[in-house]
Write a protein that holds these residues in place. Sequence first.
Motif, PDB file in Angstrom:
ATOM      1  N   MET A   1      -7.482   9.736  -6.940  1.00 43.18           N
ATOM      2  CA  MET A   1      -7.903  10.418  -5.706  1.00 43.18           C
ATOM      3  C   MET A   1      -8.740   9.505  -4.825  1.00 43.18           C
ATOM      4  N   LYS A   2      -9.692   8.793  -5.477  1.00 41.20           N
ATOM      5  CA  LYS A   2     -10.577   7.919  -4.711  1.00 41.20           C
ATOM      6  C   LYS A   2      -9.789   6.777  -4.081  1.00 41.20           C
TER       7      LYS A   2
ATOM      8  N   LYS B   1      -5.831   2.823   6.593  1.00 43.57           N
ATOM      9  CA  LYS B   1      -4.760   3.135   7.543  1.00 43.57           C
ATOM     10  C   LYS B   1      -5.324   3.713   8.824  1.00 43.57           C
ATOM     11  N   LYS B   2      -6.373   4.510   8.659  1.00 42.66           N
ATOM     12  CA  LYS B   2      -6.989   5.129   9.832  1.00 42.66           C
ATOM     13  C   LYS B   2      -7.579   4.057  10.745  1.00 42.66           C
TER      14      LYS B   2
ATOM     15  N   LYS C   1      -6.694   6.799  -3.215  1.00 42.55           N
ATOM     16  CA  LYS C   1      -5.933   7.360  -2.119  1.00 42.55           C
ATOM     17  C   LYS C   1      -6.816   7.493  -0.868  1.00 42.55           C
ATOM     18  N   THR C   2      -8.039   7.992  -1.104  1.00 43.74           N
ATOM     19  CA  THR C   2      -8.979   8.122   0.005  1.00 43.74           C
ATOM     20  C   THR C   2      -9.218   6.782   0.685  1.00 43.74           C
TER      21      THR C   2
ATOM     22  N   PHE D   1       0.869   4.168  -2.755  1.00 43.33           N
ATOM     23  CA  PHE D   1       0.530   5.523  -2.338  1.00 43.33           C
ATOM     24  C   PHE D   1       1.480   6.541  -2.970  1.00 43.33           C
TER      25      PHE D   1
ATOM     26  N   LEU E   1       0.818  -1.213   0.000  1.00 35.42           N
ATOM     27  CA  LEU E   1       0.000   0.000   0.000  1.00 35.42           C
ATOM     28  C   LEU E   1       0.848   1.258   0.000  1.00 35.42           C
ATOM     29  N   SER E   2       1.943   1.272   0.783  1.00 38.35           N
ATOM     30  CA  SER E   2       2.695   2.527   0.868  1.00 38.35           C
ATOM     31  C   SER E   2       3.411   2.834  -0.442  1.00 38.35           C
ATOM     32  N   ASN E   3       3.862   1.781  -1.148  1.00 38.98           N
ATOM     33  CA  ASN E   3       4.465   2.036  -2.457  1.00 38.98           C
ATOM     34  C   ASN E   3       3.444   2.552  -3.457  1.00 38.98           C
TER      35      ASN E   3
ATOM     36  N   ILE F   1      -7.250   4.168   0.727  1.00 34.49           N
ATOM     37  CA  ILE F   1      -6.054   3.715   1.448  1.00 34.49           C
ATOM     38  C   ILE F   1      -5.974   4.412   2.799  1.00 34.49           C
ATOM     39  N   ILE F   2      -6.205   5.716   2.793  1.00 36.15           N
ATOM     40  CA  ILE F   2      -6.142   6.456   4.055  1.00 36.15           C
ATOM     41  C   ILE F   2      -7.187   5.933   5.026  1.00 36.15           C
ATOM     42  N   ARG F   3      -8.367   5.574   4.479  1.00 31.12           N
ATOM     43  CA  ARG F   3      -9.432   5.049   5.327  1.00 31.12           C
ATOM     44  C   ARG F   3      -8.962   3.779   6.027  1.00 31.12           C
TER      45      ARG F   3
END
Lengths: 235, 77, 142
Positions: free
Chosen positions: A218-219, A228-229, A221-222, A11, A7-9, A224-226
């Motif tokens: 963009m979506k 991670k959160k 990314k959103t 990102f 995921l981080s790559n 992925i952040i979700r």
Amino acid sequence: MFKFFSLSNTFIWIEKLTKFISSIFFILLLVALSFALILSPPDYLQGDSVRIMYVHVPAAWIGLASFSTIALLSLANFIFKIKNIKLITKSIAPIGLMFTCLAIVTGAIWGQPTWGTWWAWDARITSMLVLSLFYIGFILANKLIAQEDKADRVSSLIAIFGFINVPIIKYSVDWWNTLHQPASIKLTGTSTIHSSMLMPLFLMFFVLLLYCALIFLMKYKTEIIRIKKKNLERL
Amino acid sequence: MIQNLISMNGYGIFVWSSFAITFLACGVVYYKTYKTLKKYESEFAKEINELSREQKASVIENSKIASQVISSYSKTI
Amino acid sequence: MLQKKVKKRAYLLATLLLVSILAIFFILQTLNKNILYFKSPTDIQNDQEIHSKKKIRVGGMVKKNSLEIKEQEIKFVITDFKNELMISYSGTVPNLFSEEKGVVAEGKLQDKSFFIADRILAKHDENYMPPELQSIMNNNDK
């Protein structure tokens, strides 16, 4: 290999791609629009209303292509249960729905001066409407079903069975008498659109594809952040 | 010339409205997606900032994403 | 190497898909007549019964030199190159309506060769080209 797809790559790749696409997007958009609206010739029969084709056809293609992608990925997800796939299909679906609706609306706007009617219940138009319903079903299943496993399963099934509709849309103009004209651009054989009109068509298609890529990134990314959160909360 | 571009021999209304609808829809979707992304980014950054110092350091060290979000978030403030 | 569960899901899905594709195929087959947006003059000839009260749509090519405009009434013949049908219509026609172009007429059948339309739709074909090219092609034909 697996680390590359972590995921981080992904990102970081998303950041780079977004920057690159947005740097060329507006120049390409201007070129495509000037070809579509000014430089391309009017049609011998339809006159200037042919220019509607430059948004209608790419929108329909994108609507069909994103549904096919969603269906294929859902098939893989349903059988192999790969988590990452769900992120992708969820990110594609809203764009596909928007372009399917745009194809229907711009088609209606084109139909009024050309056919003499906004709407006809012919096979092509109706099957396109069915496609938008499958999109809505897919998105709603993901939104409304609280249990993640179940939402996954139901939405995947909707996408897989909805895919049966895609060849019906494609061949509807050949199988039945429809008001909609048959395909001008064929997979095999020559196209019946003159090259001076094909060029702006493909340009517009390319620009709208880049737009889709921007929204998709963009979506994604959103999402992925979700994730991670959520992981952070578990800490 | 410009008159002709606007009227398009009587098809102007149809051509311009279909282009306008398409780009308006694209614009609205772009704006909405951008807004949601920023919302999640700021929420994520806030949550990291609320962690204790050691936890925060370990999260930022272990997760490239967290450090990316934090840096882009602090840039926008 | 495939896990048992994976295999099971794949088989289940394949069967379900196959069944539903078959079902949809048969449904479309039986609905075939209703899916047609319009009937051709040949369909009308072959159709035994004429529901003159029911509104139907017929479509085909406007025959060359058949278009007659008398005050309010427009009369023309549509053809699918096997059979023909005379159409009478009063009202405005779409811009693209002309001889040797596709047309769909909505209205009531009087008998097997006469049709009174209350709406005319132009059917566009798949050819797109600039006007200059069209005039060159016309000159070549002559």
